[in-house]
Design a protein around this motif. Structure first.
Motif, mmCIF file in Angstrom:
data_model
loop_
_atom_site.group_PDB
_atom_site.id
_atom_site.type_symbol
_atom_site.label_atom_id
_atom_site.label_comp_id
_atom_site.label_asym_id
_atom_site.label_seq_id
_atom_site.Cartn_x
_atom_site.Cartn_y
_atom_site.Cartn_z
ATOM 1 N N LEU A 114 -48.941 62.605 37.765
ATOM 2 C CA LEU A 114 -47.894 61.968 37.808
ATOM 3 C C LEU A 114 -46.297 62.795 38.066
ATOM 4 C CD1 LEU A 114 -48.562 60.181 34.293
ATOM 5 C CD2 LEU A 114 -48.855 59.351 36.842
ATOM 6 N N THR A 115 -46.289 63.916 37.572
ATOM 7 C CA THR A 115 -44.870 64.532 38.024
ATOM 8 C C THR A 115 -45.023 64.925 39.544
ATOM 9 O OG1 THR A 115 -44.857 65.682 35.838
ATOM 10 C CG2 THR A 115 -43.552 66.617 37.291
ATOM 11 N N PHE A 116 -46.168 65.464 39.843
ATOM 12 C CA PHE A 116 -46.385 65.768 41.265
ATOM 13 C C PHE A 116 -46.031 64.746 42.279
ATOM 14 C CE2 PHE A 116 -48.694 66.526 45.293
ATOM 15 C CZ PHE A 116 -48.358 68.034 45.378
ATOM 16 N N GLY A 173 -53.366 56.268 49.368
ATOM 17 C CA GLY A 173 -53.404 56.310 47.952
ATOM 18 C C GLY A 173 -54.607 56.109 47.199
ATOM 19 N N PHE A 174 -55.332 54.847 47.791
ATOM 20 C CA PHE A 174 -56.571 54.639 46.942
ATOM 21 C C PHE A 174 -57.607 55.584 47.474
ATOM 22 C CE2 PHE A 174 -54.934 50.254 47.073
ATOM 23 C CZ PHE A 174 -54.828 50.039 45.721
ATOM 24 N N GLY A 175 -57.507 56.347 48.729
ATOM 25 C CA GLY A 175 -58.458 57.242 49.211
ATOM 26 C C GLY A 175 -58.205 58.432 47.980
ATOM 27 N N MET A 176 -57.114 58.977 47.981
ATOM 28 C CA MET A 176 -56.902 59.967 46.945
ATOM 29 C C MET A 176 -57.233 59.549 45.710
ATOM 30 S SD MET A 176 -53.233 61.390 48.572
ATOM 31 C CE MET A 176 -53.143 62.986 47.453
ATOM 32 N N ALA A 177 -56.855 58.483 45.197
ATOM 33 C CA ALA A 177 -57.341 57.979 43.839
ATOM 34 C C ALA A 177 -58.777 58.230 43.505
ATOM 35 C CB ALA A 177 -56.955 56.506 43.504
ATOM 36 N N SER A 178 -59.575 58.027 44.702
ATOM 37 C CA SER A 178 -61.211 58.312 44.307
ATOM 38 C C SER A 178 -61.342 59.496 44.029
ATOM 39 C CB SER A 178 -61.742 57.800 45.644
ATOM 40 O OG SER A 178 -61.612 58.575 46.530
ATOM 41 N N PHE A 179 -60.620 60.592 44.618
ATOM 42 C CA PHE A 179 -60.706 61.940 44.659
ATOM 43 C C PHE A 179 -60.233 62.437 43.108
ATOM 44 C CE2 PHE A 179 -59.180 66.609 45.467
ATOM 45 C CZ PHE A 179 -60.727 66.997 45.571
ATOM 46 N N PHE A 180 -59.092 61.941 42.680
ATOM 47 C CA PHE A 180 -58.714 62.169 41.104
ATOM 48 C C PHE A 180 -59.377 61.859 40.201
ATOM 49 C CE2 PHE A 180 -54.012 61.443 43.099
ATOM 50 C CZ PHE A 180 -54.119 62.783 43.603
ATOM 51 N N VAL A 181 -60.207 60.421 40.669
ATOM 52 C CA VAL A 181 -61.248 59.917 39.655
ATOM 53 C C VAL A 181 -62.641 60.797 39.318
ATOM 54 C CG1 VAL A 181 -62.839 58.259 39.076
ATOM 55 C CG2 VAL A 181 -60.623 57.462 39.674
ATOM 56 N N PHE A 182 -62.855 61.487 40.597
ATOM 57 C CA PHE A 182 -63.689 62.537 40.454
ATOM 58 C C PHE A 182 -63.436 63.827 39.726
ATOM 59 C CE2 PHE A 182 -65.771 66.265 42.512
ATOM 60 C CZ PHE A 182 -67.155 66.152 41.991
ATOM 61 N N LEU A 183 -62.137 64.201 40.077
ATOM 62 C CA LEU A 183 -61.561 65.331 39.377
ATOM 63 C C LEU A 183 -61.392 65.215 37.859
ATOM 64 C CD1 LEU A 183 -58.427 66.402 41.711
ATOM 65 C CD2 LEU A 183 -60.707 67.451 41.406
ATOM 66 N N ALA A 184 -60.995 64.146 37.533
ATOM 67 C CA ALA A 184 -61.129 63.852 35.887
ATOM 68 C C ALA A 184 -62.467 63.612 35.131
ATOM 69 C CB ALA A 184 -60.275 62.660 35.633
ATOM 70 N N THR A 185 -63.471 63.440 35.988
ATOM 71 C CA THR A 185 -64.752 63.234 35.479
ATOM 72 C C THR A 185 -65.809 64.005 35.823
ATOM 73 O OG1 THR A 185 -65.065 61.378 37.122
ATOM 74 C CG2 THR A 185 -63.999 60.929 34.819
ATOM 75 N N ILE A 202 -45.751 57.381 46.172
ATOM 76 C CA ILE A 202 -46.526 56.204 45.718
ATOM 77 C C ILE A 202 -48.138 56.544 45.967
ATOM 78 C CG2 ILE A 202 -47.593 54.014 46.926
ATOM 79 C CD1 ILE A 202 -44.579 53.727 48.197
ATOM 80 N N GLN A 203 -48.659 57.446 46.555
ATOM 81 C CA GLN A 203 -50.023 57.844 46.588
ATOM 82 C C GLN A 203 -50.380 58.537 45.354
ATOM 83 O OE1 GLN A 203 -50.478 60.242 50.302
ATOM 84 N NE2 GLN A 203 -50.863 58.464 51.566
ATOM 85 N N MET A 204 -49.646 59.624 45.030
ATOM 86 C CA MET A 204 -49.860 60.111 43.623
ATOM 87 C C MET A 204 -49.728 59.280 42.469
ATOM 88 S SD MET A 204 -50.749 62.993 44.446
ATOM 89 C CE MET A 204 -50.779 63.915 42.855
ATOM 90 N N LEU A 205 -48.770 58.240 42.238
ATOM 91 C CA LEU A 205 -48.809 57.233 41.246
ATOM 92 C C LEU A 205 -49.856 56.513 41.168
ATOM 93 C CD1 LEU A 205 -44.758 56.766 41.271
ATOM 94 C CD2 LEU A 205 -46.276 58.207 39.683
ATOM 95 N N THR A 206 -50.347 56.066 42.454
ATOM 96 C CA THR A 206 -51.542 54.957 42.701
ATOM 97 C C THR A 206 -52.752 55.716 41.916
ATOM 98 O OG1 THR A 206 -50.609 54.115 44.623
ATOM 99 C CG2 THR A 206 -53.034 53.965 44.406
ATOM 100 N N GLY A 207 -52.889 57.096 42.466
ATOM 101 C CA GLY A 207 -53.986 58.032 41.875
ATOM 102 C C GLY A 207 -53.829 57.910 40.507
ATOM 103 N N GLY A 208 -52.700 58.349 39.600
ATOM 104 C CA GLY A 208 -52.544 58.420 38.407
ATOM 105 C C GLY A 208 -52.999 57.164 37.789
ATOM 106 N N VAL A 209 -52.558 56.006 38.303
ATOM 107 C CA VAL A 209 -52.562 54.742 37.813
ATOM 108 C C VAL A 209 -54.374 54.067 37.562
ATOM 109 C CG1 VAL A 209 -52.261 52.011 37.960
ATOM 110 C CG2 VAL A 209 -50.321 53.519 38.253
ATOM 111 N N MET A 210 -54.756 54.658 38.893
ATOM 112 C CA MET A 210 -56.350 54.550 38.861
ATOM 113 C C MET A 210 -56.729 55.194 37.838
ATOM 114 S SD MET A 210 -56.725 51.979 41.098
ATOM 115 C CE MET A 210 -58.438 52.012 41.156
ATOM 116 N N ILE A 211 -56.631 56.380 37.586
ATOM 117 C CA ILE A 211 -57.291 57.083 36.729
ATOM 118 C C ILE A 211 -57.161 56.445 35.309
ATOM 119 C CG2 ILE A 211 -57.261 59.346 35.220
ATOM 120 C CD1 ILE A 211 -56.379 60.498 37.717
ATOM 121 N N VAL A 212 -56.086 55.704 35.047
ATOM 122 C CA VAL A 212 -55.791 55.040 33.687
ATOM 123 C C VAL A 212 -56.498 53.807 33.535
ATOM 124 C CG1 VAL A 212 -54.176 53.968 32.187
ATOM 125 C CG2 VAL A 212 -53.547 56.060 33.235
ATOM 126 N N VAL A 213 -56.618 53.152 34.742
ATOM 127 C CA VAL A 213 -57.255 51.853 34.943
ATOM 128 C C VAL A 213 -58.862 52.043 35.015
ATOM 129 C CG1 VAL A 213 -57.718 49.865 36.284
ATOM 130 C CG2 VAL A 213 -55.310 50.463 36.232
#
Length: 397
Positions: free
Chosen positions: A53-55, A220-232, A347-358
């Motif tokens: 989120l800070t990033f 943003g959604f492409g990076m979000a998929s990677f963030f989801v993987f990072l978190a899990t 926008i991309q990083m916030l999208t990734g952060g929101v997708m992790i939460v959702v």
């Protein structure tokens, strides 16, 4: 691409890799962090969420600053902040301090995401810029392969605190690169003083540009998929599949190979077929491959081999999507390249952060739920492409 541009792209890639390295190198240590600081897995995950989120938000600081005072000074300031934060993280006595240190790390690392993209826009455009972006991806893509393995090696001889010591050393190298190698690419006559009214006008222009927003959301959604993987991924690979931290690092590296290899083709394919066609086909492939993987997951067929192979294929398509979307989004806005880069990155990083939460509502640290969340990101990226890159335009390019 001319050799000087390629060499510059490699330097920018080394700088840009510091931020991802700070994420990926840390992943094998998450279970140890939770144990040592007496917190839960979710608590340890807060150190990633704070970073993401800070990033994202911090890029809105560095982009306009880079347009106003040049490219080098924001890089030097940001890396100095990253260095101080790495030392603080290494010494953190509790979870709260570590979360704060990670947020401060992200504040500094954000300059290494926003400013290099603006440097590329200073030096090139179109397919040549895509080739520069792909060259940067050479270095950035290596970090997901090397960073977790490096983290595992550090853990074999030390603790998670030593990982932050290594990151501090990397920031010192980055400061030397900026000081000794990187030239200033924004001339004084092209600089734009930071004015709130100008920033608001530029942001309004970008936010009102359907093409810019669509392409940004694809990334943003492409990076979000990677963030989801990072978190899990660490928990899925180590618990469901029984891998050691080193085994997880190897599997993680294999997942990154597809992205690494395909990103090198982005410039060539864009020059031959046009960027619109490349991104239309790549996003469709990304969406389809993630959906297929999710179906296999929910059918109970998500073995280790299936998950690794499925993510390898999906990431190959993603390797074409990310650099192409970045260049296409920024190309029409050379006069506010810094703002476009930072706003797009935010926008991309916030999208990734929101997708992790959702998607966290779907996640139970199983392969089935992880692949479903990644598929959701893939489908949303495809929808963004449909809205921002009409089929007739892609076929005509």
């Amino acid at each position: 691409m001319r050799d000087p541009l390629f060499r510059m792209a490699l330097v920018l890639g080394l700088l840009s890799a510091v931020g991802p390295f700070a994420i990926d190198m840390y992943l094998p240590a998450l279970p140890q962090v939770a144990h040592d600081l007496g917190t839960t897995e979710a608590g340890a995950g807060l150190t990633l969420t704070a970073y993401f989120l800070t990033f994202g938000v911090a890029q809105m600081i560095w982009g306009p600053m880079a347009d106003a005072i040049g490219r080098r000074k924001p890089l030097l300031i940001g890396v100095a902040i990253f260095l101080a934060a790495s030392v603080l993280a290494a010494l953190a006595p509790d979870l709260g301090t570590l979360v704060a240190a990670r947020a401060l790390q992200a504040l500094g690392a954000a300059t290494l995401m926003a400013v290099p993209r603006a440097v590329i826009r200073d030096m090139a455009s179109g397919p040549e810029a895509a080739r520069m972006m792909a060259a940067i991806m050479i270095v950035i893509s290596v970090s997901p392969m090397l960073a977790p393995i490096t983290g595992s090696l550090v853990l074999a001889f030390g603790t998670w605190r030593e990982i932050f010591g290594v990151l501090a050393a990397a920031s010192v190298v980055s400061l030397l690169l900026i000081t000794l190698v990187l030239p200033e690419t924004l001339q004084p006559e092209d600089r734009r003083p930071v004015r709130v009214s100008a920033l608001l006008a530029g942001a309004k222009r970008l936010l009102g540009d359907r093409r810019f927003m669509g392409l940004t959301m694809i990334g943003g959604f492409g990076m979000a998929s990677f963030f989801v993987f990072l978190a899990t991924g660490a928990f899925v690979y180590t618990r469901e599949f029984g891998l050691s931290p080193t085994g997880f690092s190897v599997a993680f590296a294999i997942n990154a190979v597809g992205f690494f290899g395909a990103s090198q083709l982005a410039g060539r394919l864009s020059a031959r077929f046009g960027m619109q066609r490349v991104i239309a086909v790549a996003v469709a492939g990304f969406g389809a491959s993630t959906v297929l993987l999710a179906i296999l997951g929910w059918a109970g067929l998500a073995s280790l081999v299936v998950v690794v192979a499925g993510l390898l294929i999906a990431n190959a398509f993603l390797g074409l999507v990310i650099p192409t979307a970045m260049v296409m989004a920024m190309d029409p806005h050379p006069d506010i390249a810094g703002l476009a880069s930072s706003l797009g990155g935010t926008i991309q990083m916030l999208t990734g952060g929101v997708m992790i939460v959702v998607t966290g509502l779907l996640l139970d640290n199983s392969a089935a739920s992880m692949t479903a969340a990644i598929a959701l990101c893939g489908v949303l990226a495809w929808l963004a492409a449909v809205l921002s890159v009409p089929r007739r335009e892609a076929l005509a390019s």
